[in-house]
Design a protein around this motif. Structure first.
Motif, PDB file in Angstrom:
ATOM      1  N   GLU A 140       0.836  -1.199   0.000  1.00 16.80           N
ATOM      2  CA  GLU A 140       0.000   0.000   0.000  1.00 16.80           C
ATOM      3  C   GLU A 140       0.872   1.251   0.000  1.00 16.80           C
ATOM      4  N   VAL A 141       0.408   2.283  -0.696  1.00 19.04           N
ATOM      5  CA  VAL A 141       1.161   3.537  -0.783  1.00 19.04           C
ATOM      6  C   VAL A 141       1.047   4.293   0.527  1.00 19.04           C
ATOM      7  N   PHE A 142       2.164   4.788   1.004  1.00 19.14           N
ATOM      8  CA  PHE A 142       2.235   5.571   2.234  1.00 19.14           C
ATOM      9  C   PHE A 142       2.076   7.038   1.875  1.00 19.14           C
ATOM     10  N   GLY A 143       1.018   7.695   2.372  1.00 20.02           N
ATOM     11  CA  GLY A 143       0.710   9.053   1.921  1.00 20.02           C
ATOM     12  C   GLY A 143       0.318   9.000   0.466  1.00 20.02           C
ATOM     13  N   ASP A 144       0.975   9.825  -0.361  1.00 18.24           N
ATOM     14  CA  ASP A 144       0.753   9.688  -1.805  1.00 18.24           C
ATOM     15  C   ASP A 144       2.025   9.226  -2.501  1.00 18.24           C
ATOM     16  N   GLY A 145       2.944   8.659  -1.707  1.00 16.85           N
ATOM     17  CA  GLY A 145       4.215   8.198  -2.248  1.00 16.85           C
ATOM     18  C   GLY A 145       5.319   9.167  -1.881  1.00 16.85           C
ATOM     19  N   GLY A 146       5.383  10.296  -2.569  1.00 16.74           N
ATOM     20  CA  GLY A 146       6.432  11.270  -2.298  1.00 16.74           C
ATOM     21  C   GLY A 146       6.145  12.185  -1.135  1.00 16.74           C
ATOM     22  N   ASN A 147       4.863  12.391  -0.818  1.00 17.99           N
ATOM     23  CA  ASN A 147       4.479  13.342   0.218  1.00 17.99           C
ATOM     24  C   ASN A 147       3.388  12.737   1.088  1.00 17.99           C
ATOM     25  N   GLY A 148       3.232  13.271   2.286  1.00 18.49           N
ATOM     26  CA  GLY A 148       2.148  12.760   3.115  1.00 18.49           C
ATOM     27  C   GLY A 148       2.105  13.377   4.496  1.00 18.49           C
ATOM     28  N   VAL A 149       1.026  13.044   5.201  1.00 14.63           N
ATOM     29  CA  VAL A 149       0.813  13.454   6.588  1.00 14.63           C
ATOM     30  C   VAL A 149       0.307  12.238   7.350  1.00 14.63           C
ATOM     31  N   LEU A 150       0.896  11.980   8.515  1.00 18.07           N
ATOM     32  CA  LEU A 150       0.507  10.852   9.357  1.00 18.07           C
ATOM     33  C   LEU A 150       0.205  11.349  10.760  1.00 18.07           C
ATOM     34  N   PHE A 151      -1.005  11.062  11.253  1.00 21.44           N
ATOM     35  CA  PHE A 151      -1.394  11.359  12.624  1.00 21.44           C
ATOM     36  C   PHE A 151      -1.322  10.075  13.441  1.00 21.44           C
ATOM     37  N   THR A 170      -6.490   0.866   6.156  1.00 21.60           N
ATOM     38  CA  THR A 170      -7.299   1.590   5.178  1.00 21.60           C
ATOM     39  C   THR A 170      -8.681   0.965   4.978  1.00 21.60           C
ATOM     40  N   SER A 171      -8.831  -0.306   5.357  1.00 20.99           N
ATOM     41  CA  SER A 171     -10.137  -0.956   5.224  1.00 20.99           C
ATOM     42  C   SER A 171     -11.190  -0.275   6.099  1.00 20.99           C
ATOM     43  N   LYS A 172     -10.754   0.452   7.118  1.00 17.46           N
ATOM     44  CA  LYS A 172     -11.676   1.151   8.007  1.00 17.46           C
ATOM     45  C   LYS A 172     -12.378   2.320   7.318  1.00 17.46           C
ATOM     46  N   THR A 173     -11.707   2.901   6.328  1.00 19.62           N
ATOM     47  CA  THR A 173     -12.174   4.165   5.773  1.00 19.62           C
ATOM     48  C   THR A 173     -13.570   4.058   5.195  1.00 19.62           C
ATOM     49  N   GLU A 174     -13.791   3.088   4.327  1.00 18.16           N
ATOM     50  CA  GLU A 174     -15.091   2.966   3.677  1.00 18.16           C
ATOM     51  C   GLU A 174     -16.178   2.524   4.649  1.00 18.16           C
ATOM     52  N   LYS A 175     -15.798   1.890   5.741  1.00 20.02           N
ATOM     53  CA  LYS A 175     -16.782   1.378   6.700  1.00 20.02           C
ATOM     54  C   LYS A 175     -17.197   2.430   7.728  1.00 20.02           C
ATOM     55  N   THR A 176     -16.488   3.568   7.734  1.00 19.37           N
ATOM     56  CA  THR A 176     -16.701   4.558   8.788  1.00 19.37           C
ATOM     57  C   THR A 176     -17.513   5.747   8.284  1.00 19.37           C
ATOM     58  N   THR A 177     -18.503   6.107   9.033  1.00 16.27           N
ATOM     59  CA  THR A 177     -19.316   7.281   8.711  1.00 16.27           C
ATOM     60  C   THR A 177     -19.436   8.155   9.956  1.00 16.27           C
ATOM     61  N   VAL A 178     -19.172   9.447   9.799  1.00 11.67           N
ATOM     62  CA  VAL A 178     -19.369  10.404  10.885  1.00 11.67           C
ATOM     63  C   VAL A 178     -20.223  11.549  10.361  1.00 11.67           C
ATOM     64  N   ALA A 179     -20.877  12.228  11.249  1.00 11.04           N
ATOM     65  CA  ALA A 179     -21.709  13.359  10.861  1.00 11.04           C
ATOM     66  C   ALA A 179     -20.850  14.494  10.324  1.00 11.04           C
ATOM     67  N   GLN A 180     -21.325  15.160   9.266  1.00 12.17           N
ATOM     68  CA  GLN A 180     -20.594  16.314   8.729  1.00 12.17           C
ATOM     69  C   GLN A 180     -20.695  17.469   9.707  1.00 12.17           C
ATOM     70  N   LYS A 181     -19.559  18.022  10.051  1.00 12.38           N
ATOM     71  CA  LYS A 181     -19.488  19.102  11.041  1.00 12.38           C
ATOM     72  C   LYS A 181     -18.993  20.403  10.419  1.00 12.38           C
ATOM     73  N   TYR A 182     -18.196  20.289   9.369  1.00 13.63           N
ATOM     74  CA  TYR A 182     -17.577  21.462   8.763  1.00 13.63           C
ATOM     75  C   TYR A 182     -18.080  21.650   7.331  1.00 13.63           C
ATOM     76  N   ASP A 183     -18.394  22.887   6.979  1.00 12.63           N
ATOM     77  CA  ASP A 183     -18.882  23.198   5.638  1.00 12.63           C
ATOM     78  C   ASP A 183     -17.821  22.873   4.599  1.00 12.63           C
ATOM     79  N   ARG A 184     -18.255  22.378   3.440  1.00 13.10           N
ATOM     80  CA  ARG A 184     -17.355  22.102   2.329  1.00 13.10           C
ATOM     81  C   ARG A 184     -17.310  23.304   1.393  1.00 13.10           C
ATOM     82  N   VAL A 185     -16.214  23.393   0.639  1.00 17.09           N
ATOM     83  CA  VAL A 185     -16.046  24.463  -0.346  1.00 17.09           C
ATOM     84  C   VAL A 185     -16.443  23.936  -1.707  1.00 17.09           C
ATOM     85  N   GLU A 186     -17.320  24.637  -2.372  1.00 17.86           N
ATOM     86  CA  GLU A 186     -17.732  24.223  -3.710  1.00 17.86           C
ATOM     87  C   GLU A 186     -16.529  24.187  -4.646  1.00 17.86           C
TER      88      GLU A 186
END
Length: 482
Positions: free
Chosen positions: A338-349, A370-386
């Motif tokens: 699996e690719v770590f970050g996007d390969g050349g760059n990334g952020v890890l918490f 990464t299998s957790k990502t698609e299975k996880t849903t949280v309420a939207q709290k922050y507005d998105r930018v069009e």
């Protein structure tokens, strides 16, 4: 009334006097001519002057124009070669080489300024434009020096204008989703964050060229130098390879930090670090010696900053910055291929209950495994930018049209200024690492190496290594002071 406010509120009786804009072939009158900041002109167009209009500057002003709500009224560039494409794209826009002349002569004929020059020439035109009550969009990093970042942050508030830094990833959904994951407690408390990049992709960690070169006829070298000390022109510096030289650029941190460090700053509401330490890569000077070249950035670095507790953390946060291809250890939750970050760059918490990561511009946010990502849903709290990153430009245009305080932007100077200061504090440690003192018996000592520099954010100074403070604020050439 503050004289600075008067300049942007030309009464209707001055309309005819200002009609010289017709000589540009533009039939729509700038908004401020008809009624000040926030006035909705019949055209509903924002008149923009571009300073630095080649490369990224060209794509910036094109994006403003593509919003359908901006008119590119003026172009300014010190290099006719770089400006050629924008001049062809916007043939009605009047062209200047010196931004100071453009602002002096034409400030009544535009509403906003976009600045996409090399880093060392961001702050001076931005401050000058804000003093004229112009909305400003400045490419990342916001400034070259810590002092400049603080002054731009203060000026944006003082002159009450709409500001935006050009770190378009700040408008992406990724940072907002990761904030929602963290706020929902999915990875527990965070104590450590890693940000990394494969930059530089330009010459760095090399000595300044010993021989000068002929100045191209289309380039005004003195104007290009701007705030920086005078040096003879050298080949290969313009248009891109200035990034690795301290007089002009801010290295990999300035290039990519605003895209990567922005993520933990937003997720954790980080402010200024309280201390910083670093190690840097050296280069071979000859067959037997390794060394550093103080004119430019090192080939690689690892900087660790400590941030004090915020309203979103339980204690201090350690943030690691790595460049030159250095990366943190792969999380054990990642599969081997699996690719770590996007390969050349990334952020890890790294949290007490789990981990999450993303790539550049906060793209492809993932919970680990990464299998957790698609299975996880949280309420939207922050507005998105069009439009997300592509909407970063239209967002600023619309906020400027609405007037200060009417619409939010993703990276106003109130946010971008402290973020930029944080990156430049890291650069302060990198530069301080190479501060040298000549020994009486020959050779050098390096007192800034292998220490933790303590940062006083209020007074913008290192308290335990005075020599590093020479890099907080540059000495400006005449005609370019803030």
């Amino acid at each position: 009334m503050d004289e600075n406010k008067k300049s942007n509120s030309t009464p209707r009786r001055n309309f005819i006097k200002n009609a010289s804009i017709a000589s540009l072939g533009i039939t729509i009158v700038p908004r401020h001519v008809l009624g000040g900041v926030g006035f909705t002109a019949p055209s509903d167009k924002l008149f923009v002057a571009g300073i630095g209009v080649g490369g990224k500057g060209e794509s910036d002003i094109k994006s403003f124009a593509d919003s359908g709500k901006a008119e590119i009224a003026f172009l300014c560039d010190v290099d006719d070669r770089r400006a050629a494409s924008s001049r062809a794209r916007f043939p009605k826009a009047k062209y200047y080489k010196d931004w100071r002349v453009m602002l002096e002569k034409e400030h009544k004929h535009f509403d906003a300024v976009s600045i996409s020059t090399p880093d060392h020439n961001h702050a001076s035109p931005a401050i000058a434009a804000m003093k004229l009550n112009k909305h400003v969009y400045v490419q990342k990093p916001l400034t070259h020096d810590i002092y400049e970042a603080r002054k731009l942050t203060e000026a944006a508030e003082k002159y009450d204008v709409v500001t935006q830094m050009g770190n378009q990833g700040a408008s992406n959904n990724g940072t907002r989703l990761m904030s929602e994951w963290y706020d929902a407690g999915l990875i527990g408390e965070i104590q450590e964050v890693y940000c990394w990049t494969d930059r530089p992709v330009w010459p760095q960690g090399i000595p300044w060229p010993k021989t000068s070169a002929p100045i191209p006829g289309e380039l005004d070298w003195d104007l290009w130098l701007g705030t920086a000390p005078y040096k003879d022109y050298v080949g290969g510096l313009v248009p891109f390879n200035w990034r690795g030289w301290w007089d002009y650029g801010t290295g990999a941190l300035g290039d990519m930090g605003c895209h990567l460090v922005e993520v933990p700053v937003r997720v954790l509401n980080l402010k200024y670090p309280k201390n910083v330490q670093c190690s840097v890569g050296s280069v071979y000077v000859d067959e037997f010696k390794r060394g550093y070249f103080p004119d430019g950035c090192p080939p690689s670095s690892h900087v660790t900053m400590t941030f004090p507790k915020t309203d979103k953390t339980q204690g201090d946060i350690k943030l690691h910055w790595m460049d030159g291809g250095i990366q943190p250890a792969r999380p054990e939750e990642l599969d081997p291929n699996e690719v770590f970050g996007d390969g050349g760059n990334g952020v890890l918490f790294i949290g007490t209950k789990g981990k999450m990561m993303c790539g550049t511009y906060s793209e492809n946010p993932q919970l680990l495994p990464t299998s957790k990502t698609e299975k996880t849903t949280v309420a939207q709290k922050y507005d998105r930018v069009e439009g997300q990153a592509n909407g970063h430009y239209k967002q600023w245009v619309e906020a400027a049209l609405a007037g200060p305080g009417k619409k939010e932007v993703s990276s106003p100077f109130s946010v971008a200024g402290p973020l930029t200061e944080t990156l430049l504090i890291a650069n302060l440690a990198i530069r301080g690492f190479d501060v040298r003192k000549e020994r009486s018996g020959g050779g050098y000592d390096y007192p800034g190496r292998y220490i933790e520099m303590l940062w006083d954010s209020k007074n913008m100074r290192v308290t335990n290594f005075e020599e590093a403070n020479q890099f907080v604020k540059r000495n400006y050439r005449d005609g370019y002071t803030l």
